[in-house]
Design a protein around this motif. Structure first.
Motif, PDB file in Angstrom:
ATOM      1  N   LEU A 413       0.754  -1.047  -0.068  1.00 27.96           N
ATOM      2  CA  LEU A 413       0.072  -0.128  -0.057  1.00 27.96           C
ATOM      3  C   LEU A 413       0.881   1.178   0.074  1.00 27.96           C
ATOM      4  O   LEU A 413       1.741   1.368   0.905  1.00 27.96           O
ATOM      5  CB  LEU A 413      -0.824  -0.002   1.158  1.00 27.96           C
ATOM      6  N   GLY A 414       0.944   1.912  -1.101  1.00 31.39           N
ATOM      7  CA  GLY A 414       1.931   3.059  -1.198  1.00 31.39           C
ATOM      8  C   GLY A 414       1.145   4.414  -0.891  1.00 31.39           C
ATOM      9  O   GLY A 414      -0.062   4.577  -1.180  1.00 31.39           O
ATOM     10  N   THR A 415       1.801   5.318  -0.259  1.00 33.30           N
ATOM     11  CA  THR A 415       1.291   6.747  -0.230  1.00 33.30           C
ATOM     12  C   THR A 415       1.922   7.632  -0.987  1.00 33.30           C
ATOM     13  O   THR A 415       3.276   7.492  -0.762  1.00 33.30           O
ATOM     14  CB  THR A 415       1.477   7.146   1.342  1.00 33.30           C
ATOM     15  N   ILE A 416       1.221   8.470  -1.832  1.00 33.15           N
ATOM     16  CA  ILE A 416       2.066   9.367  -2.540  1.00 33.15           C
ATOM     17  C   ILE A 416       1.736  10.781  -2.324  1.00 33.15           C
ATOM     18  O   ILE A 416       0.458  10.647  -2.238  1.00 33.15           O
ATOM     19  CB  ILE A 416       2.057   9.036  -4.120  1.00 33.15           C
ATOM     20  N   ILE A 417       2.473  11.699  -1.989  1.00 25.48           N
ATOM     21  CA  ILE A 417       2.058  13.059  -1.780  1.00 25.48           C
ATOM     22  C   ILE A 417       2.648  13.814  -3.029  1.00 25.48           C
ATOM     23  O   ILE A 417       3.934  13.716  -3.189  1.00 25.48           O
ATOM     24  CB  ILE A 417       2.470  13.621  -0.548  1.00 25.48           C
ATOM     25  N   THR A 418       1.995  14.405  -3.669  1.00 23.61           N
ATOM     26  CA  THR A 418       2.678  15.227  -4.936  1.00 23.61           C
ATOM     27  C   THR A 418       1.801  16.731  -5.054  1.00 23.61           C
ATOM     28  O   THR A 418       0.567  16.861  -4.725  1.00 23.61           O
ATOM     29  CB  THR A 418       2.429  14.419  -6.194  1.00 23.61           C
ATOM     30  N   PRO A 419       2.490  17.823  -5.439  1.00 23.47           N
ATOM     31  CA  PRO A 419       2.128  18.913  -5.991  1.00 23.47           C
ATOM     32  C   PRO A 419       1.016  18.699  -7.105  1.00 23.47           C
ATOM     33  O   PRO A 419       1.279  17.923  -7.908  1.00 23.47           O
ATOM     34  CB  PRO A 419       3.130  19.721  -6.600  1.00 23.47           C
ATOM     35  N   THR A 420      -0.223  19.258  -7.300  1.00 24.94           N
ATOM     36  CA  THR A 420      -1.215  18.992  -8.314  1.00 24.94           C
ATOM     37  C   THR A 420      -0.915  18.935  -9.476  1.00 24.94           C
ATOM     38  O   THR A 420      -1.285  18.064 -10.360  1.00 24.94           O
ATOM     39  CB  THR A 420      -2.561  19.970  -8.107  1.00 24.94           C
ATOM     40  N   GLU A 421       0.189  19.975 -10.141  1.00 22.34           N
ATOM     41  CA  GLU A 421       0.518  19.654 -11.436  1.00 22.34           C
ATOM     42  C   GLU A 421       1.133  18.359 -11.857  1.00 22.34           C
ATOM     43  O   GLU A 421       1.189  18.102 -13.126  1.00 22.34           O
ATOM     44  CB  GLU A 421       1.322  20.938 -11.740  1.00 22.34           C
ATOM     45  N   VAL A 423       0.136  15.390 -10.926  1.00 23.35           N
ATOM     46  CA  VAL A 423      -0.641  14.132 -10.917  1.00 23.35           C
ATOM     47  C   VAL A 423      -1.131  13.363 -11.692  1.00 23.35           C
ATOM     48  O   VAL A 423      -0.908  12.150 -11.813  1.00 23.35           O
ATOM     49  CB  VAL A 423      -2.241  14.714 -10.041  1.00 23.35           C
ATOM     50  N   GLY A 424      -1.248  14.003 -13.021  1.00 29.34           N
ATOM     51  CA  GLY A 424      -1.814  13.237 -14.446  1.00 29.34           C
ATOM     52  C   GLY A 424      -0.426  12.325 -14.567  1.00 29.34           C
ATOM     53  O   GLY A 424      -0.879  11.027 -14.678  1.00 29.34           O
ATOM     54  N   GLN A 425       0.840  12.665 -14.562  1.00 30.49           N
ATOM     55  CA  GLN A 425       1.992  11.902 -14.977  1.00 30.49           C
ATOM     56  C   GLN A 425       2.203  10.790 -13.871  1.00 30.49           C
ATOM     57  O   GLN A 425       2.510   9.474 -14.222  1.00 30.49           O
ATOM     58  CB  GLN A 425       3.306  12.798 -14.958  1.00 30.49           C
ATOM     59  N   ILE A 426       1.988  11.108 -12.610  1.00 25.90           N
ATOM     60  CA  ILE A 426       2.231  10.172 -11.667  1.00 25.90           C
ATOM     61  C   ILE A 426       1.066   9.084 -11.518  1.00 25.90           C
ATOM     62  O   ILE A 426       1.206   7.833 -11.559  1.00 25.90           O
ATOM     63  CB  ILE A 426       2.204  10.932 -10.382  1.00 25.90           C
ATOM     64  N   ILE A 427      -0.332   9.514 -11.886  1.00 31.28           N
ATOM     65  CA  ILE A 427      -1.240   8.494 -12.110  1.00 31.28           C
ATOM     66  C   ILE A 427      -0.957   7.503 -13.382  1.00 31.28           C
ATOM     67  O   ILE A 427      -0.858   6.221 -13.322  1.00 31.28           O
ATOM     68  CB  ILE A 427      -2.417   9.168 -12.540  1.00 31.28           C
ATOM     69  N   GLY A 428      -0.238   8.091 -14.259  1.00 30.17           N
ATOM     70  CA  GLY A 428       0.207   7.617 -15.554  1.00 30.17           C
ATOM     71  C   GLY A 428       1.248   6.283 -14.994  1.00 30.17           C
ATOM     72  O   GLY A 428       1.119   5.083 -15.580  1.00 30.17           O
ATOM     73  N   VAL A 429       2.008   6.844 -14.220  1.00 26.71           N
ATOM     74  CA  VAL A 429       3.213   5.807 -13.909  1.00 26.71           C
ATOM     75  C   VAL A 429       2.644   4.484 -12.980  1.00 26.71           C
ATOM     76  O   VAL A 429       3.015   3.440 -13.233  1.00 26.71           O
ATOM     77  CB  VAL A 429       4.365   6.403 -13.001  1.00 26.71           C
ATOM     78  N   CYS A 430       1.599   5.041 -12.175  1.00 27.88           N
ATOM     79  CA  CYS A 430       1.046   4.034 -11.368  1.00 27.88           C
ATOM     80  C   CYS A 430       0.588   2.815 -11.998  1.00 27.88           C
ATOM     81  O   CYS A 430       0.434   1.697 -11.893  1.00 27.88           O
ATOM     82  CB  CYS A 430       0.080   4.780 -10.332  1.00 27.88           C
ATOM     83  N   VAL A 431      -0.311   3.523 -13.111  1.00 31.88           N
ATOM     84  CA  VAL A 431      -1.283   2.553 -13.842  1.00 31.88           C
ATOM     85  C   VAL A 431      -0.324   1.454 -14.825  1.00 31.88           C
ATOM     86  O   VAL A 431      -0.409   0.300 -14.767  1.00 31.88           O
ATOM     87  CB  VAL A 431      -2.198   3.247 -15.049  1.00 31.88           C
ATOM     88  N   GLU A 432       0.782   2.095 -15.287  1.00 32.88           N
ATOM     89  CA  GLU A 432       1.820   1.477 -15.988  1.00 32.88           C
ATOM     90  C   GLU A 432       2.594   0.367 -15.046  1.00 32.88           C
ATOM     91  O   GLU A 432       2.730  -0.854 -15.347  1.00 32.88           O
ATOM     92  CB  GLU A 432       2.894   2.273 -16.476  1.00 32.88           C
ATOM     93  N   LEU A 467       9.385   8.518  -9.973  1.00 31.75           N
ATOM     94  CA  LEU A 467       8.447   9.733  -9.015  1.00 31.75           C
ATOM     95  C   LEU A 467       9.041  11.214  -8.977  1.00 31.75           C
ATOM     96  O   LEU A 467       8.549  12.162  -9.077  1.00 31.75           O
ATOM     97  CB  LEU A 467       7.647   9.106  -7.805  1.00 31.75           C
ATOM     98  N   LYS A 468      10.260  10.907  -8.225  1.00 30.08           N
ATOM     99  CA  LYS A 468      11.268  12.224  -8.048  1.00 30.08           C
ATOM    100  C   LYS A 468      11.321  12.871  -9.095  1.00 30.08           C
ATOM    101  O   LYS A 468      11.276  14.076  -9.381  1.00 30.08           O
ATOM    102  CB  LYS A 468      12.431  11.620  -7.385  1.00 30.08           C
ATOM    103  N   ALA A 475       7.632  15.191  -5.453  1.00 31.45           N
ATOM    104  CA  ALA A 475       6.513  13.979  -4.903  1.00 31.45           C
ATOM    105  C   ALA A 475       7.166  13.308  -3.785  1.00 31.45           C
ATOM    106  O   ALA A 475       8.559  12.897  -4.007  1.00 31.45           O
ATOM    107  CB  ALA A 475       6.083  13.261  -6.044  1.00 31.45           C
ATOM    108  N   SER A 476       6.659  12.633  -2.981  1.00 26.85           N
ATOM    109  CA  SER A 476       7.093  11.639  -1.890  1.00 26.85           C
ATOM    110  C   SER A 476       6.334  10.446  -1.970  1.00 26.85           C
ATOM    111  O   SER A 476       5.313  10.360  -2.230  1.00 26.85           O
ATOM    112  CB  SER A 476       7.477  12.358  -0.598  1.00 26.85           C
ATOM    113  N   PHE A 477       7.137   9.310  -1.622  1.00 30.59           N
ATOM    114  CA  PHE A 477       6.549   8.175  -1.656  1.00 30.59           C
ATOM    115  C   PHE A 477       6.841   7.213  -0.436  1.00 30.59           C
ATOM    116  O   PHE A 477       8.156   7.379   0.040  1.00 30.59           O
ATOM    117  CB  PHE A 477       6.917   7.380  -2.896  1.00 30.59           C
ATOM    118  N   SER A 478       5.921   6.388  -0.008  1.00 28.77           N
ATOM    119  CA  SER A 478       6.343   5.601   1.179  1.00 28.77           C
ATOM    120  C   SER A 478       5.332   4.178   1.017  1.00 28.77           C
ATOM    121  O   SER A 478       4.440   4.406   0.568  1.00 28.77           O
ATOM    122  CB  SER A 478       5.943   6.244   2.401  1.00 28.77           C
TER     123      SER A 478
END
Ligand code: GTP
Length: 603
Positions: A413-421, A423-432, A467-468, A475-478
């Motif tokens: 279970l990952g927690t990601i915190i990111t500036p809104t700008e 979000v789109g790219q990060i969701i892309g990576v998560c889906v991939e 992510l970085k 963005a940060s991840f845990s």
């Protein structure tokens, strides 16, 4: 000191939010270390930690502080703060009644802040919220206070604002620790019982155990017994860490201290174990359970002449890090080596870096893998192995799919915190990476907190780095363990001229097989030099070829030296060359240069 005047606490923070700096200030302020000794960040003692600026091994200091005319004993329990090390954080928290939640006033709440906060809450610990780095010009303490309120329901009025670097506001932190964190709930007038929450290895004294005394008292010379192993040991010495070792004759309930008791190896001192006096009964001190390794990798010497020295280096390292598991491994290309298990990728990197720095070893590290579970369907195999589920972390040992009923892989279970700008790219990576979104909330108008369930195998390599880089570092991840779930896996084999090369096979998700296959053969085509024979590189699942590349042979002109003339001689030479090619083809996989394996295996 009476129990009512003891406080046991940790500082929890996202990486780089200033935990070590604050710990140093607290030690200076209470006179445990002198100011400006030039030795900054006393609690980070290992060289790697200095270099990487991260804390790996939890260390502790007992300090005294006067509050309202009375002397208090504060046990500061250092916790490492990185995505990989949540288990070391929770092991430290087992000895605490409260935490300082330290948040950088510029960068605000990050993924690890959230993860650590929840760990503390699960353990019902008191939380002292502190904002750090308020001396920095673009710090925005008001915004961060609001975030802490909206995320955790913390009252902004209770949040302390400090600069650990300059020392501003630090004395108030000590007072607040005493006011907000309860005294340990322990009993002194009962049988001795303590929790081992950390241990390390000392060349001369064997394994040293850091213990938290829950009941009674322990004196030097008494015999203790381990609840887990039932073995007993004489207590040779007891000390408290201030932070230098300081010998004492006894430890009473509520205290934290270090004991040496002739334990030969750190395998005997089990973190999370309970110790009591010899031949007495005791119940387990904590619900703490040690974490299993999540990431596995082969470690091999560069050449076999280095085998012995690498082995001794690994043994020494493991003495100090009981979380690492070691198994002997061997491979046709890389020779004899070991398969090591780590808590996470950073744990592995730090371990290997220390092997190099502290022991001069230069190991080859193979691509890290997770442990899969496969449920067998073949009754013969079940009988042979004595169980119907196998745990496999080495792709070469993956059974034939016809013998497998079900596949399971570990999720997180990952927690990601990111500036809104971003979000789109990060969701892309998560889906991939086959991620499934669990939730998404706005922390404020500029930042989002998302929870994703992700396969561990998809994040161990480079997820954090991706992510970085996608988010310019913002963005940060845990992540935390999310158990095993059914999945669809295949073993991808690489064949060189028809022969499978064990070192190159991998376990991949079925949906990714073709992509990985293309990638691998492409990479190999670049890595393997042209040879006298043509080389076919194939990536296969079972007998099905998913991708193929060919490396063309040099055509050495064996007839160049013959000036016209004898046709039969010409033919003979060409025939010999063809035969030579056949032989070479047979050995083609062996002729792959050593570095090729290393370079493909290396990340
Ligand atoms: P890990 O041990 O990796 O978890 O990091 P940490 O949280 O212990 O951070 P550390 O104390 O190493 O501080 C990180 C950086 O922030 C260092 O460069 C510190 O000098 C700096 N720093 C810490 N506190 C302050 C502060 O109050 N003000 C400013 N300006 N810088 C600070």
């Amino acid at each position: 000191i009476p129990v009512q005047r003891i406080r046991n606490f940790s500082i929890i923070a996202h990486v780089d939010h200033g935990k070590s700096t604050l710990a140093d200030r607290l030690l200076e302020l209470t006179g445990a270390i002198s100011q400006n000794t030039g030795q900054h960040q006393v609690l980070d003692s290992l060289q790697v930690e200095r270099e990487r600026g991260i804390t790996v091994k939890a260390q502790t200091a007992s300090i005294f502080h006067k509050y309202k005319g009375k002397l208090y004993l504060l046990n500061l329990i250092d916790t490492p703060g990185h995505v990989d090390f949540s288990n070391e954080v929770s092991r430290s928290l087992a000895a605490c009644d409260g935490v300082i939640l330290l948040v950088d006033a510029c960068h605000g709440v990050q993924a690890q802040t959230v993860a650590n906060y929840h760990l503390a809450k699960q353990r019902e610990l008191a939380v002292v919220p502190v904002l750090n780095k308020i001396d920095i010009k673009h710090a925005n303490p008001d915004r961060v206070c609001k975030d802490l309120q909206s995320l955790f329901g913390i009252d902004p009025a209770t949040i302390l604002k400090i600069s650990a670097k300059l020392g501003t506001g630090v004395p108030e932190v000590l007072d607040r620790v005493i006011e907000a964190i309860p005294a340990p709930k322990v009993k002194r007038d009962s049988q001795f019982r303590a929790l081992i929450f950390d241990s390390w290895f000392d060349k001369y004294r064997g394994a040293l155990n850091l213990i938290y005394v829950l009941n009674g008292t322990l004196a030097q010379g008494q015999d203790i017994q381990s609840l887990a192993t039932k073995k007993f040991y004489p207590v040779k010495s007891i000390s408290v860490l201030r932070p230098a070792e300081c010998h004492v004759s006894s430890l009473a309930a509520g205290q934290v201290g270090l004991i040496a008791c002739n334990m030969r190896s750190s395998k005997e001192s089990i973190i999370g174990d309970t110790i009591h006096l010899k031949n007495e009964q005791a119940t387990a001190a904590g619900s703490y359970k040690p974490q299993q390794p999540l990431v596995f990798a082969g470690v091999f010497p560069v050449d076999q002449s280095k085998h012995v020295s690498l082995r001794s280096a690994i043994e020494k390292m493991v003495l100090n890090d009981s979380a690492v598991t070691v198994k002997v491994d061997s491979s046709p290309a890389l020779g004899q080596g070991w398969r090591l298990g780590f808590l996470g990728l950073l744990h592995m990197e730090v371990f290997c870096q220390r092997l190099e720095q502290e022991h001069g070893a230069e190991p080859i590290i193979t691509a890290p893998s997770v442990t899969y579970h496969v449920v067998l369907s073949n009754p013969k195999m079940i009988k042979q192995s004595g169980k119907d589920t196998l745990e496999i972390s080495n792709a070469a040992l993956f059974p034939d799919p016809i013998n497998i009923k079900e596949y399971y892989e570990p999720l997180v279970l990952g927690t990601i915190i990111t500036p809104t700008e971003y979000v789109g790219q990060i969701i892309g990576v998560c889906v991939e990476r086959r991620g499934v979104q669990q939730s998404s909330i706005n922390i404020d108008d500029s930042r989002i907190l998302m929870k994703y369930i992700l396969p561990l195998s998809e994040i161990i390599l480079d997820f954090h780095d991706r992510l970085k880089s996608l988010s310019s570092g913002y963005a940060s991840f845990s992540y935390e363990d999310y158990g095993y779930h059914e999945t669809d896996l295949v073993r991808l084999d690489i064949h060189l001229n028809g022969r499978p090369v064990e070192e190159l096979c991998r376990i991949v998700h079925t949906s990714k097989a073709t992509g990985v296959a293309r990638d691998m053969v492409h990479k190999l085509k670049d890595l393997i030099p042209k040879q006298m024979v043509q080389i076919a590189i194939q990536a296969c699942v079972g007998s099905k070829v998913l991708a193929r590349e060919t490396i063309k042979a040099y055509r050495k002109d064996v007839t160049a030296k013959l000036y016209g003339g004898d046709v039969t001689r010409r033919m003979k030479l060409l025939r010999q060359q063809a035969e030579g090619k056949k032989k070479m083809r047979m050995f083609a996989n062996v002729r792959v240069p050593h570095e090729t394996f290393i370079n493909v295996l290396k990340r």
